[in-house]
Scaffold this active site. Structure first.
Site, mmCIF file in Angstrom:
data_model
loop_
_atom_site.group_PDB
_atom_site.id
_atom_site.type_symbol
_atom_site.label_atom_id
_atom_site.label_comp_id
_atom_site.label_asym_id
_atom_site.label_seq_id
_atom_site.Cartn_x
_atom_site.Cartn_y
_atom_site.Cartn_z
ATOM 1 N N HIS A 22 -11.498 -13.641 4.756
ATOM 2 C CA HIS A 22 -11.894 -12.473 5.538
ATOM 3 C C HIS A 22 -10.662 -11.815 6.153
ATOM 4 O O HIS A 22 -9.852 -12.479 6.795
ATOM 5 C CB HIS A 22 -12.877 -12.892 6.641
ATOM 6 C CG HIS A 22 -13.317 -11.762 7.501
ATOM 7 N ND1 HIS A 22 -13.370 -11.848 8.855
ATOM 8 C CD2 HIS A 22 -13.719 -10.501 7.190
ATOM 9 C CE1 HIS A 22 -13.791 -10.708 9.362
ATOM 10 N NE2 HIS A 22 -14.002 -9.871 8.355
ATOM 11 N N ASP A 30 -2.430 2.785 -9.269
ATOM 12 C CA ASP A 30 -2.306 3.528 -10.515
ATOM 13 C C ASP A 30 -1.045 3.116 -11.271
ATOM 14 O O ASP A 30 -0.222 2.350 -10.770
ATOM 15 C CB ASP A 30 -2.365 5.041 -10.260
ATOM 16 C CG ASP A 30 -1.211 5.581 -9.422
ATOM 17 O OD1 ASP A 30 -0.073 5.085 -9.529
ATOM 18 O OD2 ASP A 30 -1.451 6.530 -8.647
ATOM 19 N N ARG A 110 2.594 7.947 2.171
ATOM 20 C CA ARG A 110 3.087 7.227 0.983
ATOM 21 C C ARG A 110 3.896 5.975 1.320
ATOM 22 O O ARG A 110 3.599 4.889 0.821
ATOM 23 C CB ARG A 110 3.926 8.186 0.139
ATOM 24 C CG ARG A 110 4.552 7.549 -1.071
ATOM 25 C CD ARG A 110 5.393 8.565 -1.813
ATOM 26 N NE ARG A 110 6.248 7.911 -2.769
ATOM 27 C CZ ARG A 110 7.395 8.405 -3.184
ATOM 28 N NH1 ARG A 110 7.822 9.571 -2.738
ATOM 29 N NH2 ARG A 110 8.118 7.759 -4.058
ATOM 30 N N TYR A 132 -2.194 9.253 -7.236
ATOM 31 C CA TYR A 132 -2.850 8.843 -5.985
ATOM 32 C C TYR A 132 -4.094 7.983 -6.212
ATOM 33 O O TYR A 132 -4.972 7.923 -5.366
ATOM 34 C CB TYR A 132 -3.168 10.058 -5.094
ATOM 35 C CG TYR A 132 -1.929 10.827 -4.740
ATOM 36 C CD1 TYR A 132 -1.051 10.345 -3.772
ATOM 37 C CD2 TYR A 132 -1.618 12.012 -5.391
ATOM 38 C CE1 TYR A 132 0.107 11.037 -3.458
ATOM 39 C CE2 TYR A 132 -0.455 12.711 -5.084
ATOM 40 C CZ TYR A 132 0.409 12.211 -4.115
ATOM 41 O OH TYR A 132 1.561 12.898 -3.811
ATOM 42 N N GLY A 133 -4.131 7.274 -7.321
ATOM 43 C CA GLY A 133 -5.223 6.344 -7.596
ATOM 44 C C GLY A 133 -4.923 4.984 -7.004
ATOM 45 O O GLY A 133 -4.837 3.991 -7.726
ATOM 46 N N ASN A 134 -4.710 4.948 -5.692
ATOM 47 C CA ASN A 134 -4.277 3.729 -4.999
ATOM 48 C C ASN A 134 -5.225 3.418 -3.838
ATOM 49 O O ASN A 134 -5.493 4.297 -3.012
ATOM 50 C CB ASN A 134 -2.852 3.911 -4.469
ATOM 51 C CG ASN A 134 -1.898 4.326 -5.570
ATOM 52 O OD1 ASN A 134 -1.740 3.637 -6.564
ATOM 53 N ND2 ASN A 134 -1.263 5.474 -5.405
#
Length: 144
Positions: A22, A30, A110, A132-134
């Site tokens: 947890h 990306d 970033r 920006y696929g993060n």
């Protein structure tokens, strides 16, 4: 192969997801993300590879990983440089997945995202080509 486990989840990724506790974070990134160098600082120590889009990777991971419901913003994305309020298409596509988990989303600049990723349990590198696929996803608990 195992029953009920998305075929995109490798044995190593399954082990990582099970080992996380947890509050631990996993980062789905990306193809442009510096996954190898950042992952060297993570708990796992090396990046994991999953050959699909970032959204598909998130979808597969969410079939097994509970998202934290304590606190705020259990999911973080990387802000668009020079436009921090922009919502990149890849993030917009993932929003319904996190909404289904009742997970609020936030964002980080970033370089702050890179620093956060270094502290994560693991980094999952996808073949996502859209920028920006993060996503940083904080693991929650399962109530029995």
């Amino acid at each position: 192969m195992l029953k009920g486990i998305d075929p995109l989840i490798s044995a190593e990724l399954l082990m990582v997801l099970a080992a996380m506790g947890h509050g631990d974070e996993i980062v789905v990134v990306d193809a442009n993300f510096p996954a190898d160098s950042v992952a060297r600082h993570s708990v796992h120590g090396r990046s994991l590879r999953i050959d699909c889009s970032a959204v598909r990777a998130v979808e597969a991971i969410l079939t097994l990983l509970p998202v934290d419901t304590f606190g705020t913003e259990p999911v973080l994305t990387m802000q668009v440089v020079d436009d921090p309020v922009a919502v990149p298409p890849v993030v917009a596509e993932a929003q319904p997945l996190f909404a289904a988990e009742k997970a609020d989303m936030g964002s980080l600049e970033r370089f702050a995202f890179y620093e956060r990723a270094k502290k994560a349990y693991a980094i999952v590198l996808t073949s996502e080509l859209r920028p920006y696929g993060n996503f940083v996803i904080r693991k929650g608990v399962i109530f029995g």
